[in-house]
Design a protein around this motif. Structure first.
Motif, PDB file in Angstrom:
ATOM      1  N   CYS A 116       0.860  -1.191   0.000  1.00  0.00           N
ATOM      2  CA  CYS A 116       0.000   0.000   0.000  1.00  0.00           C
ATOM      3  C   CYS A 116       0.892   1.234   0.000  1.00  0.00           C
ATOM      4  O   CYS A 116       1.809   1.347   0.820  1.00  0.00           O
ATOM      5  N   ASN A 117       0.610   2.179  -0.918  1.00  0.00           N
ATOM      6  CA  ASN A 117       1.478   3.353  -1.057  1.00  0.00           C
ATOM      7  C   ASN A 117       1.340   4.341   0.096  1.00  0.00           C
ATOM      8  O   ASN A 117       2.140   5.265   0.216  1.00  0.00           O
ATOM      9  N   VAL A 162      -8.823   8.526   8.406  1.00  0.00           N
ATOM     10  CA  VAL A 162      -9.913   8.218   7.481  1.00  0.00           C
ATOM     11  C   VAL A 162      -9.651   6.879   6.796  1.00  0.00           C
ATOM     12  O   VAL A 162     -10.537   6.024   6.692  1.00  0.00           O
ATOM     13  N   ASN A 163      -8.432   6.703   6.330  1.00  0.00           N
ATOM     14  CA  ASN A 163      -8.016   5.451   5.687  1.00  0.00           C
ATOM     15  C   ASN A 163      -6.936   4.793   6.540  1.00  0.00           C
ATOM     16  O   ASN A 163      -6.023   5.468   7.018  1.00  0.00           O
ATOM     17  N   PHE A 164      -7.015   3.486   6.706  1.00  0.00           N
ATOM     18  CA  PHE A 164      -6.031   2.821   7.551  1.00  0.00           C
ATOM     19  C   PHE A 164      -6.042   1.314   7.346  1.00  0.00           C
ATOM     20  O   PHE A 164      -6.982   0.742   6.784  1.00  0.00           O
ATOM     21  N   LYS A 200      -7.241  -2.697  -8.669  1.00  0.00           N
ATOM     22  CA  LYS A 200      -7.323  -2.490 -10.115  1.00  0.00           C
ATOM     23  C   LYS A 200      -6.440  -1.340 -10.592  1.00  0.00           C
ATOM     24  O   LYS A 200      -6.248  -1.171 -11.790  1.00  0.00           O
ATOM     25  N   VAL A 201      -5.953  -0.547  -9.644  1.00  0.00           N
ATOM     26  CA  VAL A 201      -5.089   0.578 -10.013  1.00  0.00           C
ATOM     27  C   VAL A 201      -3.739   0.385  -9.344  1.00  0.00           C
ATOM     28  O   VAL A 201      -3.613   0.521  -8.134  1.00  0.00           O
ATOM     29  N   ARG A 202      -2.731   0.043 -10.149  1.00  0.00           N
ATOM     30  CA  ARG A 202      -1.393  -0.208  -9.621  1.00  0.00           C
ATOM     31  C   ARG A 202      -0.477   0.942  -9.989  1.00  0.00           C
ATOM     32  O   ARG A 202      -0.429   1.382 -11.132  1.00  0.00           O
ATOM     33  N   PHE A 203       0.260   1.438  -8.989  1.00  0.00           N
ATOM     34  CA  PHE A 203       1.170   2.549  -9.198  1.00  0.00           C
ATOM     35  C   PHE A 203       2.595   2.044  -9.440  1.00  0.00           C
ATOM     36  O   PHE A 203       2.880   0.857  -9.289  1.00  0.00           O
ATOM     37  N   GLY A 258      -3.242   1.921  -3.874  1.00  0.00           N
ATOM     38  CA  GLY A 258      -3.746   2.935  -2.957  1.00  0.00           C
ATOM     39  C   GLY A 258      -5.026   2.505  -2.258  1.00  0.00           C
ATOM     40  O   GLY A 258      -5.653   1.505  -2.628  1.00  0.00           O
ATOM     41  N   PHE A 259      -5.392   3.238  -1.236  1.00  0.00           N
ATOM     42  CA  PHE A 259      -6.659   2.980  -0.568  1.00  0.00           C
ATOM     43  C   PHE A 259      -7.821   3.275  -1.513  1.00  0.00           C
ATOM     44  O   PHE A 259      -7.736   4.155  -2.371  1.00  0.00           O
ATOM     45  N   GLY A 260      -8.914   2.564  -1.352  1.00  0.00           N
ATOM     46  CA  GLY A 260     -10.114   2.818  -2.128  1.00  0.00           C
ATOM     47  C   GLY A 260     -10.805   1.528  -2.533  1.00  0.00           C
ATOM     48  O   GLY A 260     -10.169   0.477  -2.594  1.00  0.00           O
TER      49      GLY A 260
END
Length: 212
Positions: free
Chosen positions: A82-83, A156-158, A193-196, A202-204
């Motif tokens: 996770c970034n 918020v995200n964790f 589905k979204v790889r950096f 990322g979170f989502g």
């Protein structure tokens, strides 16, 4: 006589060549069918983000009486992929007593972290480090929330990580303590589905993912 020897030598040479080709062919089949799939699977697993329920066990070596466990983004014993997570975001240091299965556990942080001690109900902002004893987390896990930022004393995200301890009998019939890290809630999830760049995510929620 010399002709017979030459023919025999040629036959042995051809036979050796056939045998070599056969052994190489068999080795290639074994590699393709058994070894390569395992290596590929292990390699691909390194790039899969953590999921709720993932568990990681640790047993401290009796001779050194010391072990460490690192949680990070792409590296460490638990690589979240996770970034939003720093490398060495959390570092757990285990120190075993000389003559007993008692341990002192020190936790160092290198990124935003919330901490919930054993038997407590609420998280608090973690400072530079925390320490506790192994007996405190038998049946009562200590919990952490890690992310890239804290806003108004909230995350918020964790990703939640819990640590607990338990006893087991090793192959020698000796009772040893085992530590278990478990990935808990991931809020709101990791979008696979979204790889950096760097093979991190990322979170989502993923598009089309069911709402809780």
């Amino acid at each position: 006589m010399f002709l017979s020897i030459a023919i025999l030598d040629s036959f042995i040479l051809v036979l050796s060549g056939v045998l070599t080709v056969a052994v190489l062919g068999l080795g290639l089949v074994v590699y393709n069918q058994f070894i390569h799939p395992v290596i590929s699977r292990k390699e691909s697993d390194r790039f899969i983000p953590v999921q709720t329920g993932d568990k990681y066990d640790l047993v401290v070596d009796e001779l050194s009486r010391f072990a460490s466990f690192h949680i990070g983004s792409k590296t460490g014993n638990l690589a979240t992929r996770c970034n939003a997570i720093s490398e060495d975001h959390l570092i757990f240091q285990f120190k075993k007593s000389r003559d007993s299965e008692d341990y002192t556990i020190t936790v160092l942080k290198n990124g935003p972290t919330f901490y919930k001690p054993p038997r407590m109900e609420h998280y608090g902002k973690m400072e530079s480090k925390e320490s506790f004893e192994s007996y405190e987390i038998i049946g009562h896990p200590v919990e952490f929330r890690i992310s890239d930022k804290i806003a108004k004393e909230r995350m918020v995200n964790f990703i939640e990580i819990s640590l607990t301890s338990s006893f087991y009998f090793n192959r020698s019939g000796k009772e040893r303590m085992k530590f278990t890290f478990e990935v808990g809630k991931i809020q709101p999830g990791i979008n696979r589905k979204v790889r950096f760049r760097g093979d991190v995510y990322g979170f989502g929620k993923e598009e089309g993912a069911d709402e809780d």
